[in-house]
Motif scaffolding. Structure first.
Motif, PDB file in Angstrom:
ATOM      1  N   VAL A   1      33.757  34.535  32.882  1.00 38.40           N
ATOM      2  CA  VAL A   1      34.947  34.054  33.587  1.00 38.40           C
ATOM      3  C   VAL A   1      35.050  32.538  33.463  1.00 38.40           C
ATOM      4  CG1 VAL A   1      34.888  35.952  35.246  1.00 38.40           C
ATOM      5  CG2 VAL A   1      33.754  33.803  35.791  1.00 38.40           C
ATOM      6  N   ASP A   2      36.289  32.047  33.561  1.00 37.58           N
ATOM      7  CA  ASP A   2      36.547  30.613  33.548  1.00 37.58           C
ATOM      8  C   ASP A   2      36.174  30.053  34.918  1.00 37.58           C
ATOM      9  OD1 ASP A   2      37.973  28.131  33.997  1.00 37.58           O
ATOM     10  OD2 ASP A   2      39.063  28.554  32.142  1.00 37.58           O
ATOM     11  N   PRO A   3      35.190  29.152  35.004  1.00 34.43           N
ATOM     12  CA  PRO A   3      34.745  28.645  36.309  1.00 34.43           C
ATOM     13  C   PRO A   3      35.838  27.912  37.079  1.00 34.43           C
ATOM     14  CG  PRO A   3      33.727  27.391  34.512  1.00 34.43           C
ATOM     15  CD  PRO A   3      34.390  28.586  33.905  1.00 34.43           C
ATOM     16  N   GLU A   4      36.713  27.186  36.382  1.00 36.63           N
ATOM     17  CA  GLU A   4      37.792  26.468  37.059  1.00 36.63           C
ATOM     18  C   GLU A   4      38.787  27.442  37.685  1.00 36.63           C
ATOM     19  OE1 GLU A   4      39.711  23.543  34.681  1.00 36.63           O
ATOM     20  OE2 GLU A   4      37.855  22.469  34.190  1.00 36.63           O
ATOM     21  N   LEU A   5      39.098  28.500  36.954  1.00 40.20           N
ATOM     22  CA  LEU A   5      40.024  29.505  37.477  1.00 40.20           C
ATOM     23  C   LEU A   5      39.403  30.231  38.664  1.00 40.20           C
ATOM     24  CD1 LEU A   5      42.762  30.854  37.143  1.00 40.20           C
ATOM     25  CD2 LEU A   5      41.710  32.452  35.539  1.00 40.20           C
ATOM     26  N   ALA A   6      38.115  30.513  38.582  1.00 39.65           N
ATOM     27  CA  ALA A   6      37.427  31.170  39.694  1.00 39.65           C
ATOM     28  C   ALA A   6      37.466  30.297  40.943  1.00 39.65           C
ATOM     29  CB  ALA A   6      35.983  31.477  39.304  1.00 39.65           C
ATOM     30  N   ALA A   7      37.241  29.010  40.762  1.00 41.78           N
ATOM     31  CA  ALA A   7      37.261  28.081  41.900  1.00 41.78           C
ATOM     32  C   ALA A   7      38.666  27.985  42.493  1.00 41.78           C
ATOM     33  CB  ALA A   7      36.783  26.704  41.448  1.00 41.78           C
ATOM     34  N   GLU A   8      39.682  27.956  41.620  1.00 46.32           N
ATOM     35  CA  GLU A   8      41.059  27.870  42.092  1.00 46.32           C
ATOM     36  C   GLU A   8      41.449  29.131  42.854  1.00 46.32           C
ATOM     37  OE1 GLU A   8      45.551  26.977  40.327  1.00 46.32           O
ATOM     38  OE2 GLU A   8      43.830  26.991  38.985  1.00 46.32           O
ATOM     39  N   SER A   9      40.974  30.270  42.380  1.00 45.70           N
ATOM     40  CA  SER A   9      41.255  31.529  43.054  1.00 45.70           C
ATOM     41  C   SER A   9      40.655  31.548  44.456  1.00 45.70           C
ATOM     42  CB  SER A   9      40.697  32.699  42.228  1.00 45.70           C
ATOM     43  OG  SER A   9      40.910  33.924  42.877  1.00 45.70           O
ATOM     44  N   LEU A  10      39.443  31.041  44.581  1.00 48.38           N
ATOM     45  CA  LEU A  10      38.793  30.973  45.885  1.00 48.38           C
ATOM     46  C   LEU A  10      39.548  30.031  46.824  1.00 48.38           C
ATOM     47  CD1 LEU A  10      35.021  30.883  44.909  1.00 48.38           C
ATOM     48  CD2 LEU A  10      36.224  32.725  46.104  1.00 48.38           C
ATOM     49  N   ALA A  11      40.067  28.926  46.257  1.00 47.57           N
ATOM     50  CA  ALA A  11      40.780  27.942  47.082  1.00 47.57           C
ATOM     51  C   ALA A  11      42.089  28.517  47.619  1.00 47.57           C
ATOM     52  CB  ALA A  11      41.059  26.684  46.258  1.00 47.57           C
ATOM     53  N   ILE A  12      42.793  29.295  46.795  1.00 45.36           N
ATOM     54  CA  ILE A  12      44.064  29.873  47.209  1.00 45.36           C
ATOM     55  C   ILE A  12      43.859  31.023  48.198  1.00 45.36           C
ATOM     56  CG2 ILE A  12      46.005  31.274  46.377  1.00 45.36           C
ATOM     57  CD1 ILE A  12      46.151  29.483  43.964  1.00 45.36           C
ATOM     58  N   GLY A  13      42.786  31.761  48.005  1.00 46.98           N
ATOM     59  CA  GLY A  13      42.495  32.871  48.901  1.00 46.98           C
ATOM     60  C   GLY A  13      43.079  34.178  48.404  1.00 46.98           C
ATOM     61  N   ILE A  14      42.921  35.210  49.220  1.00 45.53           N
ATOM     62  CA  ILE A  14      43.365  36.544  48.816  1.00 45.53           C
ATOM     63  C   ILE A  14      44.882  36.656  48.897  1.00 45.53           C
ATOM     64  CG2 ILE A  14      41.203  37.609  49.565  1.00 45.53           C
ATOM     65  CD1 ILE A  14      42.709  38.614  52.042  1.00 45.53           C
ATOM     66  N   ASN A  15      45.414  37.636  48.212  1.00 44.75           N
ATOM     67  CA  ASN A  15      46.849  37.907  48.235  1.00 44.75           C
ATOM     68  C   ASN A  15      47.270  38.329  49.647  1.00 44.75           C
ATOM     69  OD1 ASN A  15      49.445  38.856  47.863  1.00 44.75           O
ATOM     70  ND2 ASN A  15      48.978  40.008  46.014  1.00 44.75           N
ATOM     71  N   PRO A  16      48.144  37.580  50.290  1.00 43.53           N
ATOM     72  CA  PRO A  16      48.524  37.910  51.671  1.00 43.53           C
ATOM     73  C   PRO A  16      49.630  38.953  51.769  1.00 43.53           C
ATOM     74  CG  PRO A  16      49.647  35.925  51.009  1.00 43.53           C
ATOM     75  CD  PRO A  16      48.778  36.329  49.831  1.00 43.53           C
ATOM     76  N   LEU A  17      50.209  39.327  50.648  1.00 47.98           N
ATOM     77  CA  LEU A  17      51.385  40.201  50.659  1.00 47.98           C
ATOM     78  C   LEU A  17      51.001  41.670  50.679  1.00 47.98           C
ATOM     79  CD1 LEU A  17      53.395  38.312  47.904  1.00 47.98           C
ATOM     80  CD2 LEU A  17      53.735  38.134  50.386  1.00 47.98           C
ATOM     81  N   THR A  18      51.762  42.469  51.422  1.00 43.80           N
ATOM     82  CA  THR A  18      51.568  43.916  51.405  1.00 43.80           C
ATOM     83  C   THR A  18      52.195  44.478  50.126  1.00 43.80           C
ATOM     84  OG1 THR A  18      53.661  44.433  52.502  1.00 43.80           O
ATOM     85  CG2 THR A  18      51.756  43.954  53.918  1.00 43.80           C
ATOM     86  N   GLU A  19      51.893  45.730  49.828  1.00 42.15           N
ATOM     87  CA  GLU A  19      52.455  46.353  48.634  1.00 42.15           C
ATOM     88  C   GLU A  19      53.979  46.418  48.718  1.00 42.15           C
ATOM     89  OE1 GLU A  19      53.358  47.725  45.177  1.00 42.15           O
ATOM     90  OE2 GLU A  19      51.334  47.073  45.691  1.00 42.15           O
ATOM     91  N   ARG A  20      54.522  46.717  49.895  1.00 42.53           N
ATOM     92  CA  ARG A  20      55.974  46.766  50.071  1.00 42.53           C
ATOM     93  C   ARG A  20      56.599  45.391  49.861  1.00 42.53           C
ATOM     94  NH1 ARG A  20      58.788  51.218  49.116  1.00 42.53           N
ATOM     95  NH2 ARG A  20      58.425  52.909  50.577  1.00 42.53           N
ATOM     96  N   GLU A  21      55.955  44.352  50.376  1.00 39.38           N
ATOM     97  CA  GLU A  21      56.457  42.992  50.189  1.00 39.38           C
ATOM     98  C   GLU A  21      56.439  42.605  48.721  1.00 39.38           C
ATOM     99  OE1 GLU A  21      54.995  41.441  54.601  1.00 39.38           O
ATOM    100  OE2 GLU A  21      53.854  40.917  52.811  1.00 39.38           O
ATOM    101  N   ARG A  22      55.392  42.994  48.015  1.00 42.35           N
ATOM    102  CA  ARG A  22      55.330  42.709  46.576  1.00 42.35           C
ATOM    103  C   ARG A  22      56.446  43.447  45.838  1.00 42.35           C
ATOM    104  NH1 ARG A  22      49.677  43.310  47.428  1.00 42.35           N
ATOM    105  NH2 ARG A  22      49.628  45.340  46.391  1.00 42.35           N
ATOM    106  N   GLU A  23      56.686  44.691  46.237  1.00 40.29           N
ATOM    107  CA  GLU A  23      57.730  45.496  45.606  1.00 40.29           C
ATOM    108  C   GLU A  23      59.096  44.843  45.789  1.00 40.29           C
ATOM    109  OE1 GLU A  23      58.815  50.285  45.442  1.00 40.29           O
ATOM    110  OE2 GLU A  23      57.772  49.441  47.175  1.00 40.29           O
ATOM    111  N   VAL A  24      59.368  44.376  47.001  1.00 45.32           N
ATOM    112  CA  VAL A  24      60.649  43.724  47.288  1.00 45.32           C
ATOM    113  C   VAL A  24      60.767  42.411  46.518  1.00 45.32           C
ATOM    114  CG1 VAL A  24      61.969  42.553  49.100  1.00 45.32           C
ATOM    115  CG2 VAL A  24      60.999  44.814  49.529  1.00 45.32           C
ATOM    116  N   LEU A  25      59.687  41.641  46.455  1.00 46.75           N
ATOM    117  CA  LEU A  25      59.733  40.361  45.743  1.00 46.75           C
ATOM    118  C   LEU A  25      59.879  40.558  44.239  1.00 46.75           C
ATOM    119  CD1 LEU A  25      57.154  38.053  47.571  1.00 46.75           C
ATOM    120  CD2 LEU A  25      59.650  38.092  47.758  1.00 46.75           C
ATOM    121  N   ARG A  26      59.298  41.619  43.712  1.00 44.53           N
ATOM    122  CA  ARG A  26      59.481  41.897  42.279  1.00 44.53           C
ATOM    123  C   ARG A  26      60.954  42.144  41.976  1.00 44.53           C
ATOM    124  NH1 ARG A  26      54.161  44.456  42.499  1.00 44.53           N
ATOM    125  NH2 ARG A  26      55.094  46.425  43.176  1.00 44.53           N
TER     126      ARG A  26
END
Length: 205
Positions: A129-154
């Motif tokens: 894995v790319d260490p910079e991308l891994a660190a950035e992912s940790l900084a942003i945190g987990i996806n806060p959106l529910t599946e329905r919210e993702r569906e609507v946003l798509r």
């Protein structure tokens, strides 16, 4: 010999990956596919050690993208290690790939030797894995959106208004507005289109 499956819908990219990998004496591409729906059958037929999966490939409702394929492949062919190979270095994609059981995440603009070494690493049980991308992912945190919210946003990402989204997704107008409002709050966006853009940039959709 490490057997590899390559899944990418862009013929030139797929052909380039196959050519590069087959130059290595210890690597051999045993299958190449262009659609999410073709991956599992090809993997069962050829029993690869490593699968290289693009994120944004044509799919269907069951397997809409490479990340969904990664999770399904880990169940269908447990001995196959998965590397996501994509143009999009989005933290959300990285987090979803790891959650799906991928052992590696490599960007397409990385040097070929990085991909080759990554394949060898995951084959022996390590991660690539790319260490910079891994660190950035940790900084942003987990996806806060529910599946329905993702569906609507798509759907909102396609420029549809709430009424159109409701019709397309078979929801009430009020339900769509509630999902949009929640997603706007979670992404700190100005409106639905902005929320869709932010979520897409983070790889949450």
């Amino acid at each position: 010999m490490i057997k590899i499956l390559v899944a990418d819908d862009q013929a030139l990219v797929r052909g380039g990956l196959v050519a590069v990998l087959n130059l290595e004496s210890d690597l051999r591409v045993v299958a190449e596919v262009a659609h999410c729906g073709e991956v599992l059958a090809a993997a069962r037929r050829t029993d690869p050690d490593v699968a290289l999966l693009d994120v944004q490939m044509p799919g269907d409702e069951a397997l809409p993208d490479g990340l969904a394929v990664a999770a399904a492949l880990r169940k269908a062919v447990p001995g196959c290690r998965v590397i996501i190979c994509t143009t999009f270095g989005r933290p959300g994609y990285f987090a979803r790939a790891m959650a799906a059981g991928a052992a590696g995440f490599v960007l397409k603009d990385a040097p070929p030797e990085s991909l080759v070494e990554g394949i060898r690493r995951v084959h022996v049980g390590l991660r690539a894995v790319d260490p910079e991308l891994a660190a950035e992912s940790l900084a942003i945190g987990i996806n806060p959106l529910t599946e329905r919210e993702r569906e609507v946003l798509r759907a909102a990402r396609l420029g549809r208004g709430a009424a159109e989204i409701a019709k397309a997704l078979h929801m009430s107008h009020g339900t769509v507005r509630n999902h949009l409002s929640s997603a706007i709050g979670k992404t700190d966006a100005a409106n639905g289109a902005d929320a869709a853009r932010i979520a897409d940039n983070n790889g949450w959709l």
